[in-house]
Write an enzyme that holds these catalytic residues in place. Structure first.
Site, PDB file in Angstrom:
ATOM      1  N   GLY A  86       0.812  -1.214   0.000  1.00 43.46           N
ATOM      2  CA  GLY A  86       0.000   0.000   0.000  1.00 43.46           C
ATOM      3  C   GLY A  86       0.845   1.262   0.000  1.00 43.46           C
ATOM      4  O   GLY A  86       2.058   1.219  -0.214  1.00 43.46           O
ATOM      5  N   VAL A  87       0.168   2.388   0.242  1.00 44.13           N
ATOM      6  CA  VAL A  87       0.851   3.675   0.192  1.00 44.13           C
ATOM      7  C   VAL A  87       1.185   4.156   1.599  1.00 44.13           C
ATOM      8  O   VAL A  87       0.664   3.631   2.585  1.00 44.13           O
ATOM      9  CB  VAL A  87      -0.027   4.740  -0.502  1.00 44.13           C
ATOM     10  N   GLY A  88       2.034   5.175   1.670  1.00 44.23           N
ATOM     11  CA  GLY A  88       2.344   5.798   2.949  1.00 44.23           C
ATOM     12  C   GLY A  88       3.650   5.307   3.525  1.00 44.23           C
ATOM     13  O   GLY A  88       4.299   4.396   2.991  1.00 44.23           O
ATOM     14  N   SER A  89       4.003   5.924   4.630  1.00 46.86           N
ATOM     15  CA  SER A  89       5.312   5.685   5.236  1.00 46.86           C
ATOM     16  C   SER A  89       5.404   4.277   5.794  1.00 46.86           C
ATOM     17  O   SER A  89       6.432   3.616   5.669  1.00 46.86           O
ATOM     18  CB  SER A  89       5.541   6.697   6.347  1.00 46.86           C
ATOM     19  N   GLU A  93       0.253  -1.280  -7.279  1.00 52.88           N
ATOM     20  CA  GLU A  93      -0.171  -0.050  -7.977  1.00 52.88           C
ATOM     21  C   GLU A  93       1.006   0.877  -8.130  1.00 52.88           C
ATOM     22  O   GLU A  93       1.314   1.362  -9.190  1.00 52.88           O
ATOM     23  CB  GLU A  93      -1.141   0.726  -7.094  1.00 52.88           C
ATOM     24  N   GLY A 129      -6.586   1.603  -3.761  1.00 52.91           N
ATOM     25  CA  GLY A 129      -6.693   0.240  -4.290  1.00 52.91           C
ATOM     26  C   GLY A 129      -6.688  -0.812  -3.212  1.00 52.91           C
ATOM     27  O   GLY A 129      -6.687  -2.009  -3.504  1.00 52.91           O
TER      28      GLY A 129
HETATM   29  N1  COA Z   1      -6.726   7.413  14.763  1.00 53.72           N
HETATM   30  C1  COA Z   1      -6.561   8.696  14.387  1.00 53.72           C
HETATM   31  N2  COA Z   1      -5.507   9.108  13.631  1.00 53.72           N
HETATM   32  C2  COA Z   1      -4.604   8.185  13.288  1.00 53.72           C
HETATM   33  C3  COA Z   1      -4.710   6.836  13.661  1.00 53.72           C
HETATM   34  C4  COA Z   1      -5.841   6.465  14.428  1.00 53.72           C
HETATM   35  N3  COA Z   1      -6.020   5.209  14.821  1.00 53.72           N
HETATM   36  N4  COA Z   1      -3.657   6.161  13.160  1.00 53.72           N
HETATM   37  C5  COA Z   1      -2.920   7.036  12.478  1.00 53.72           C
HETATM   38  N5  COA Z   1      -3.479   8.266  12.562  1.00 53.72           N
HETATM   39  C6  COA Z   1      -2.991   9.507  11.976  1.00 53.72           C
HETATM   40  C7  COA Z   1      -1.505   9.707  12.226  1.00 53.72           C
HETATM   41  O1  COA Z   1      -1.296  10.296  13.486  1.00 53.72           O
HETATM   42  C8  COA Z   1      -1.150  10.633  11.078  1.00 53.72           C
HETATM   43  O2  COA Z   1      -1.642  11.927  11.393  1.00 53.72           O
HETATM   44  P1  COA Z   1      -0.892  13.277  10.944  1.00 53.72           P
HETATM   45  O3  COA Z   1      -1.018  13.316   9.448  1.00 53.72           O
HETATM   46  O4  COA Z   1      -1.672  14.334  11.644  1.00 53.72           O
HETATM   47  O5  COA Z   1       0.514  13.103  11.425  1.00 53.72           O
HETATM   48  C9  COA Z   1      -1.989  10.089   9.928  1.00 53.72           C
HETATM   49  O6  COA Z   1      -3.084   9.389  10.557  1.00 53.72           O
HETATM   50  C10 COA Z   1      -1.250   9.139   8.998  1.00 53.72           C
HETATM   51  O7  COA Z   1      -0.664   8.140   9.777  1.00 53.72           O
HETATM   52  P2  COA Z   1       0.734   7.465   9.432  1.00 53.72           P
HETATM   53  O8  COA Z   1       1.064   6.538  10.554  1.00 53.72           O
HETATM   54  O9  COA Z   1       1.727   8.498   9.057  1.00 53.72           O
HETATM   55  O10 COA Z   1       0.322   6.558   8.223  1.00 53.72           O
HETATM   56  P3  COA Z   1       0.723   6.364   6.719  1.00 53.72           P
HETATM   57  O11 COA Z   1       1.468   7.486   6.084  1.00 53.72           O
HETATM   58  O12 COA Z   1       1.386   5.046   6.673  1.00 53.72           O
HETATM   59  O13 COA Z   1      -0.740   6.294   6.035  1.00 53.72           O
HETATM   60  C11 COA Z   1      -2.990   5.555   5.716  1.00 53.72           C
HETATM   61  C12 COA Z   1      -1.708   5.430   6.548  1.00 53.72           C
HETATM   62  C13 COA Z   1      -3.978   4.497   6.189  1.00 53.72           C
HETATM   63  C14 COA Z   1      -3.599   6.942   5.873  1.00 53.72           C
HETATM   64  C15 COA Z   1      -2.611   5.302   4.218  1.00 53.72           C
HETATM   65  O14 COA Z   1      -1.966   4.060   4.098  1.00 53.72           O
HETATM   66  C16 COA Z   1      -3.835   5.311   3.316  1.00 53.72           C
HETATM   67  O15 COA Z   1      -4.286   6.354   2.886  1.00 53.72           O
HETATM   68  N6  COA Z   1      -4.390   4.123   3.035  1.00 53.72           N
HETATM   69  C17 COA Z   1      -5.594   3.959   2.238  1.00 53.72           C
HETATM   70  C18 COA Z   1      -5.309   3.813   0.781  1.00 53.72           C
HETATM   71  C19 COA Z   1      -4.479   2.618   0.470  1.00 53.72           C
HETATM   72  O16 COA Z   1      -4.280   1.734   1.281  1.00 53.72           O
HETATM   73  N7  COA Z   1      -3.979   2.564  -0.740  1.00 53.72           N
HETATM   74  C20 COA Z   1      -3.048   1.535  -1.129  1.00 53.72           C
HETATM   75  C21 COA Z   1      -3.594   0.528  -2.020  1.00 53.72           C
HETATM   76  S1  COA Z   1      -2.330  -0.009  -3.113  1.00 53.72           S
END
Ligand code: COA
Length: 500
Positions: A264-267, A289, A383
């Protein structure tokens, strides 16, 4: 230089400034653009459209993309009020704010649904396809840049096509694309893709040159997002995930070189995939993707022999190096339309190991990936649903806590549902792994709490489970309805989910 990029003689007089091309856009038009996880999206024409918005013009455009695009598109058009409606995925701060305050209407969609909705006419007529390219061929065929997303479908269906030839994108990208567009039912045939590295289509988007009304030359680079450095928590998650995969191999449920990987996406996703560089696995393939930094590291290290995606999203730090040394990836990478990269039929056939990220998940294994505290849109489902539902193995990762421990990412009941218990096979946090395959809800709850919850919340979660069992002992999936969303309520009112 331009002769190599614009090879169709009859289109030479279609070159114009972005400002001129922007005049083709009229109020309430539906526009399909290239772009996927800020790669390969148009930049100059959206900026010219934003200028029209800044001057007070009410354009009210509906914009459909592949997935997230850069600030020149989502950001600039949101800030200037040009954007009225948006599908299917975004990650821009300003567009997110407009979506949350209701001034942009957003429909968060499975990415595999978008191309077929365009073809089925579910979005209505597509007025303009605005796509970034590295070149236009002699026959009008468009050679995309760092992503395909839905570009081929927009070009196929739109009344008019506008192409931004981006000279900052290497011409060496020509040849890495593989465009294939399934027919609509009832004439759809099986997609003839049986291996990650197979090619089934053309390396350009077929286009009648007469449909191209404007060509704009641009040199603005993809504004990809920096990825966070890999911290100890992410390393721990990667370690657990790799341990789990090793066990699956040992027990004969996976081949030694695993099966094609989707990440997936993100850190978190980047860190988890990155962890495979130090693993014992060899001869891996990626069918995903987004091909992001960690995938390039895996290709560099030789661990991954081939990667298939729909976009190449390289972080700003290594973008120049990537462009200069692109030749070394050329034979090892293919970009496909998202109708193919995210296609349920292909995902099921290839047997993908899907690794996606949750914002929160509940004790029964339901996952929320999109809406913070059940209400505030973060990005979108992207995705993740396409892969999770159809994967050989569907794994979700998340840190067990967020916001310095005031939030437990494992809650009694998710505040929003993206992936149901039926599509979540395995959960990984920095605490450990919960293998949910074949478990009943009560067994799942215990496994998740014991293996994945943060120690600060374990007792509290067990108490919730006990009180649910007391209230609904004879129920299949026990919940204490008066308490199931009380953790979110407590956080919103008191700033923490912890019971003081
Ligand atoms: N409740 C509230 N906020 C939360 C949380 C929770 N349980 N868990 C994480 N967060 C917040 C973090 O604090 C962070 O906030 P900030 O932007 O204010 O710092 C934010 O959510 C992102 O968290 P992070 O740990 O940096 O996650 P990430 O960069 O790995 O992204 C998703 C995680 C879920 C947002 C991201 O993977 C996503 O958009 N997924 C959906 C789409 C997807 O999966 N696509 C891939 C298919 S190929």
């Amino acid at each position: 230089m331009l002769e190599k990029r614009l090879r169709c003689a009859k289109l030479k007089d279609k070159i114009m400034e972005a400002k001129e091309a922007a005049k083709f856009f009229e109020k309430d038009m539906v526009v399909g653009t290239s772009g996927f996880t800020p790669a390969g999206y148009p930049k100059s024409v959206p900026l010219a459209l934003a200028e029209r918005g800044e001057k007070g013009e009410d354009l009210g455009l509906t914009i459909i993309t592949g997935a997230s695009v850069g600030d020149e598109l989502d950001g600039a058009l949101s800030r200037t009020g040009v954007l009225k409606r948006r599908y299917p995925y975004q990650t821009n701060k300003d567009s997110r704010n407009k979506i949350n305050d209701g001034s942009v209407q957003y429909s968060d969609m499975h990415l595999s649904h978008v191309p077929q909705w365009v073809k089925y006419g579910f979005f209505g007529n597509i007025d303009i396809a605005l796509v970034e390219a590295v070149a236009i061929r002699e026959d009008g065929g468009i050679v995309p840049s760092t992503s395909i997303g839905n570009s081929n479908v927009f070009v196929e269906k739109a009344d008019k096509v506008i192409v931004e030839i981006n000279t900052s994108q290497p011409l060496a990208l020509e040849g890495i694309h593989d465009i294939y567009s399934p027919e609509n039912p009832p004439n759809r045939r099986p997609i003839p893709l049986t291996r990650t590295n197979e090619r089934i289509g053309t390396d350009y988007i077929p286009c009648d040159p007469d449909k191209i009304v404007a060509i704009v030359i641009s040199d603005i680079k993809d504004k990809t997002r920096p990825v966070a450095s890999i911290d100890d928590v992410s390393k721990q998650m990667a370690k657990h995930l790799i341990g789990f995969l090793e066990k699956e191999v040992k027990e004969g449920r996976l081949p030694e070189n695993l099966l094609p990987l989707q990440s997936g996406v993100g850190s978190v996703a980047n860190a988890v995939l990155g962890g495979l560089v130090d693993s014992k696995f060899e001869d891996l393939t990626i069918y995903s993707e987004v091909i992001q930094d960690s995938a390039l590291d895996l290709l560099d290290s030789g661990k991954v022999t081939f990667a298939s995606g729909t976009s190449l999203t390289v972080s700003p730090d290594r973008l120049d190096d990537f462009y200069d040394n692109f030749h070394k990836y050329k034979e090892k990478v293919v970009l496909r339309p998202q109708e193919i990269s995210n296609n349920p039929e292909v995902i099921r056939r290839l047997g993908i190991i899907a690794m996606n990220t949750a914002i929160e998940l509940d004790i029964y294994g339901n996952v929320n990936s999109t809406n913070i505290m059940g209400s505030k849109m973060m990005n979108g489902i992207g995705g993740s649903g396409d892969f999770a539902r159809n994967a050989y193995l569907s794994i979700f990762t998340t840190q067990s806590i967020a916001k310095n421990g005031d939030i437990s990412s494992i809650v009694p009941m998710v505040s929003h549902h993206d992936h149901t218990e039926h599509d979540v096979h395995v959960i990984v946090t920095e605490q450990g792994v919960a293998d949910l395959r074949g478990l009943s809800p009560k067994e799942r709850a215990k496994t998740i709490i014991e293996n994945c919850a943060h120690p600060d919340y374990k007792e509290q979660l067990m108490e919730y489970l006990s009180s649910s069992l007391e209230k609904s002992a004879s129920k299949h999936l026990p919940h204490a309805m008066d308490k199931s969303l009380s953790w979110h309520k407590r956080f919103l009112e008191q700033g923490t989910m912890k019971i003081k």
